[in-house]
Design an enzyme around this catalytic site. Sequence first.
Site, short mmCIF file in Angstrom:
data_model
loop_
_atom_site.label_atom_id
_atom_site.label_comp_id
_atom_site.label_asym_id
_atom_site.label_seq_id
_atom_site.Cartn_x
_atom_site.Cartn_y
_atom_site.Cartn_z
N ALA B 17 0.82 -1.05 -0.10
CA ALA B 17 0.02 0.10 0.05
C ALA B 17 0.62 1.37 0.17
O ALA B 17 0.98 1.96 -1.05
CB ALA B 17 -0.82 -0.03 1.11
N ARG B 28 5.84 10.89 -10.18
CA ARG B 28 5.35 12.25 -10.77
C ARG B 28 6.12 13.37 -10.37
O ARG B 28 5.99 14.54 -11.09
CB ARG B 28 3.81 12.08 -10.17
CG ARG B 28 2.96 11.32 -10.85
CD ARG B 28 1.39 11.57 -10.73
NE ARG B 28 0.95 11.67 -9.05
CZ ARG B 28 0.50 10.46 -8.40
NH1 ARG B 28 0.55 9.27 -9.38
NH2 ARG B 28 0.33 10.42 -7.37
N GLU B 39 9.70 -6.41 -2.95
CA GLU B 39 8.49 -6.81 -2.26
C GLU B 39 8.95 -8.58 -2.14
O GLU B 39 9.13 -9.18 -3.03
CB GLU B 39 7.22 -6.81 -2.82
CG GLU B 39 6.02 -7.43 -2.76
CD GLU B 39 5.52 -7.43 -1.10
OE1 GLU B 39 5.56 -6.23 -0.64
OE2 GLU B 39 5.02 -8.52 -0.76
N SER B 45 0.83 -4.05 -4.74
CA SER B 45 -0.26 -2.89 -4.70
C SER B 45 -1.58 -3.77 -4.72
O SER B 45 -2.25 -3.33 -5.74
CB SER B 45 0.07 -2.14 -6.14
OG SER B 45 -0.62 -1.10 -5.96
N CYS B 49 -7.52 -4.23 2.43
CA CYS B 49 -9.02 -4.16 3.08
C CYS B 49 -10.13 -4.87 2.23
O CYS B 49 -11.14 -4.85 2.61
CB CYS B 49 -9.19 -2.68 3.02
SG CYS B 49 -8.00 -1.72 4.09
N ASP B 298 2.10 0.44 7.78
CA ASP B 298 1.63 -0.53 9.10
C ASP B 298 2.75 -0.59 9.85
O ASP B 298 2.84 -1.20 11.04
CB ASP B 298 1.41 -1.86 8.66
CG ASP B 298 -0.17 -1.96 8.30
OD1 ASP B 298 -0.96 -0.66 8.13
OD2 ASP B 298 -0.57 -2.86 8.10
N TYR B 441 -29.27 19.74 3.92
CA TYR B 441 -30.57 18.93 4.38
C TYR B 441 -31.43 18.97 3.23
O TYR B 441 -31.65 19.84 2.71
CB TYR B 441 -31.41 19.75 5.48
CG TYR B 441 -32.69 19.43 5.71
CD1 TYR B 441 -32.99 18.04 5.70
CD2 TYR B 441 -33.94 20.09 5.61
CE1 TYR B 441 -34.39 17.54 5.99
CE2 TYR B 441 -35.29 19.81 5.73
CZ TYR B 441 -35.47 18.47 5.80
OH TYR B 441 -36.76 18.05 5.84
#
Lengths: 563, 563
Positions: B17, B28, B39, B45, B49, B298, B441
């Site tokens: 993540a 970028r 990894e 990637s 969740c 994490d 509302y």
Amino acid sequence: MEKGDDRIKIVVIGGVACGPKAAAKARRCDADAEITIVEKGDFISYAGCGMPYYIAGAVKKIEGLMMTPSGAVRDVEFFKDVKGITVRTNTFAQSIDRKKREVVLVDMKSGQMEAMSYDKLVLATGSSAVVPPIEGVGMKNVFTLHNLNDAAAIFNYIVGSNAGRVVIVGGGLIGLEAADAMGAQGVDTTIIEMMPHLLPQILDLEMSDYLAAAMRKEGVNVLTSAKVLKIEGDSDGTARKVITDKGEVETDFVILAIGVRPNTELAAAAGLQIGETGAIYVNEYLQTSDPDIFAGGDCVECTHSISGRKAYIPLGSIANRHGRIIGTNVTGGRETFPGVIGTTVLKTMGMNVGRTGLSEAQARNAGYSTVACISPSVDRAHFFPGGRGILIKLVAEEGSGKLLGAQIIGQGDMSKRIDVVAAALAFGASVEDMAKLDLGYAPPYSTAMDCIAHSANIIRNKFDNTANSITAAEVRDKISRGERFTILDVRSPVEVEKNRVNDGRVKNIPLDKLRQMMNELPKDGEIVTLCQAGLRAYEAQVMLRGAGFSDVRFIDGGMALWE
Amino acid sequence: MEKGDDRIKIVVIGGVACGPKAAAKARRCDADAEITIVEKGDFISYAGCGMPYYIAGAVKKIEGLMMTPSGAVRDVEFFKDVKGITVRTNTFAQSIDRKKREVVLVDMKSGQMEAMSYDKLVLATGSSAVVPPIEGVGMKNVFTLHNLNDAAAIFNYIVGSNAGRVVIVGGGLIGLEAADAMGAQGVDTTIIEMMPHLLPQILDLEMSDYLAAAMRKEGVNVLTSAKVLKIEGDSDGTARKVITDKGEVETDFVILAIGVRPNTELAAAAGLQIGETGAIYVNEYLQTSDPDIFAGGDCVECTHSISGRKAYIPLGSIANRHGRIIGTNVTGGRETFPGVIGTTVLKTMGMNVGRTGLSEAQARNAGYSTVACISPSVDRAHFFPGGRGILIKLVAEEGSGKLLGAQIIGQGDMSKRIDVVAAALAFGASVEDMAKLDLGYAPPYSTAMDCIAHSANIIRNKFDNTANSITAAEVRDKISRGERFTILDVRSPVEVEKNRVNDGRVKNIPLDKLRQMMNELPKDGEIVTLCQAGLRAYEAQVMLRGAGFSDVRFIDGGMALWE
């Protein structure tokens, strides 16, 4: 106001939203006060915003709009028994004698007059529907939609006459909610709006056009920049045709939804200050120019917290908040109303539509230099079933990065994001603050970085000069001027196949081939990049500029606004 | 770090993540940087969740968790072609030589070792599932749910074995999401939680009990304050029974969802500072104690913005935000992470569950003097069809009125209100600020005064001493101690009929009869008022105190927490 042995006398003029709320809060703050609500109509304390849903058939009984959540009807007896408040319906407040502290009431059935004294007076006189001064508006099947009688009349007319076609005059909030109700009733709808786009007070042009396209897809005939000249009908006074400067529309009935104007006659005649918007002036405690007379709801003007300007925004949500504050202050409290930021949400033809803060046009009018982004998004993790689209426009101030407003339209969860922006705007948030909010993430609710934070990041990228965008409208203008440039469509072949952009300027290179194939593009030529939602076009822009291409911009909002 | 002619070398350890997000953002920001992701697993990637929804069958293919919104699979080729980033899967980062700026990599298939140099190193090493040191955890049908292999194994086991019963060890977020997946698959579920209530890190006791009751109603067997002693099975290593200090549960398989611990071995061995929570220490720029080594997701600890304390909150939403900031900072930027406020949302057995800020217990632990309210609410106008309930608990600081946190549980729209509170908390909002937000509302979305603003007003009423409440638990304690007092149930006869409170102390007087009948109550006796949702009980309390009754409190949360 000292509270002695004498009970304080509070008179509230107006019994729909702000008035009953003020009275109920006053009772909770002061068990002994003598509280009277005066209402000229039959009904009190009803949910006016629910009327379109009664007409639609979603609310089965009109009494539903007058009930508490636990099922009690908020009628005269309810206010007497539960709240200890006297309500006088069918009673008109004719004048105020501020010296004597009296209000003159007229019983609308008997015609009898009576002077009622007050220690504190609350004006919650509301608003009236604007009826345009044109021929035919008095015909029997020409309705406004402003109170329960109107709602009942429209509902009964549809059911009783089997009406299949309606013309709604006015493409504002009420007009669009009425259109939604008509859709639910299977009535073919034409909306006629005088301004160049729907919801002109709420949305910018391109967002409104996106909404209009969605409504047309659902079968609504949307006419903009069209002025109603007259309504023609039968000799018995039944409207049959609406004549505009753009042609005629045959219809079975007409709903006038031009807008509302504040009911200020009572206040003005009593010499109370009327504000620049034409509504009653109140200070932050919701006091009028007479400190013993308070006012709130649709009859007063508010201060817009962002622009600092006075604004007339008649909404039930504001009326309710006003009521609570007035109830506190007429019983000796000193609570302030912080102003409004113009949050407005509505549902029409399956689309959730919302705005908070300033639109880009409003922000520019207020003197801001703006940067905006338009981002088509999905309302939950894209792999999670049931996700629906929303188109987000965020507006921020150039330089300071201050967030100015948001507009969101789509079938997806607009309401959450509008309220999150509304909360952030209340604290003067910047787009950086917005991007860094610790919002909840689980796949049923959002993406890992929620789309509203993602939109804020797009604006930050524009500030950084990482993102250089052009609007779809600007590209269309360039095309119509016959300019030479390249439209680089970086969608996948499958996507292109489904929905090809037909123009000689278009070159298709999927994003994953662009690194290898960029030598096929003119290094010094003008390039605009396009994809479905804007993200890949942005990545392509970054990639090309990184490789030395000098004039590259991505099309903001991708295909969502291209079509 | 000066950017000269040489390309900056960025090595990212961890590809789930935070790592890929950091790498993509770095690309970028810097078109020329040499970026490598390392990894140890097969997959990169992916949306961790989303795993419960794959097991539930809602996400049809596991590849769906690795796709971009436009349908491209985020694999090694994707990162190469689209992002210009090299990814090395099945590669283990064994050690860091900070002096040489090298990381030693091991190819997990060939066993070959290699030193890779870096200018900036990113540690996104994630977390590991905690496996308790008890007998039987190694059996073949005992699973953790931490990565895609785990998810696939559980899914395949259910489908392949026709397993009909599961024991989930651990009633935290993962355990409850796993329970939801089991419900979707028709597997009978027992949850065993060692602490006295579910979601002990997230919810206060009474909210958790409310959730547990709802889950039990859906058929989940919830065991709290129960310690797993061992897992027993067949001679072939198939678990059949979970033995706890409260008895045994037969099962077809077991999911261990005890929690996760940060993967800090690499960082610790390199001499980087480990924080007080046991996770890697980082500063606001997400730099470790070595300024050229960044860490996020994490494996790091965060600062809780409200308590100011360090907290270990491993969530995908935070990992993604970390990634973006690290990507900016490893390429010369200087962006800060503002800390977390602990927003956590999850869906389980039809209930939406969310928390933001501090729970009341956490707030008291952190030294705050708290005032809380519990308010059962409906998520839209009560007359609008389809409204669903949510139970809101708001917590604020006594004195300052500062908002500290919210917990919401129910079938209704929790997510909007949690995010609105999360936004307000980011700016240090008070309950007054919260009550006065200009939220949208319309009947499909909310009530005129949204329930979250209403909850804030309840707390304000408590501050004002207008509202005096007692919790349902306190009343139950009083009853069990045999105390004498009156429980005044102000619900309507119809409501009482449906769900009567059976106790000799109960007196039924509907709210609309209370003004007439209050002389039947003991003026100096202790009275607690009760209704369905708390609002009428509050009104009754105000009414009685206004009439001179001296000892009256309303039961917070009404019947919702009474049962």
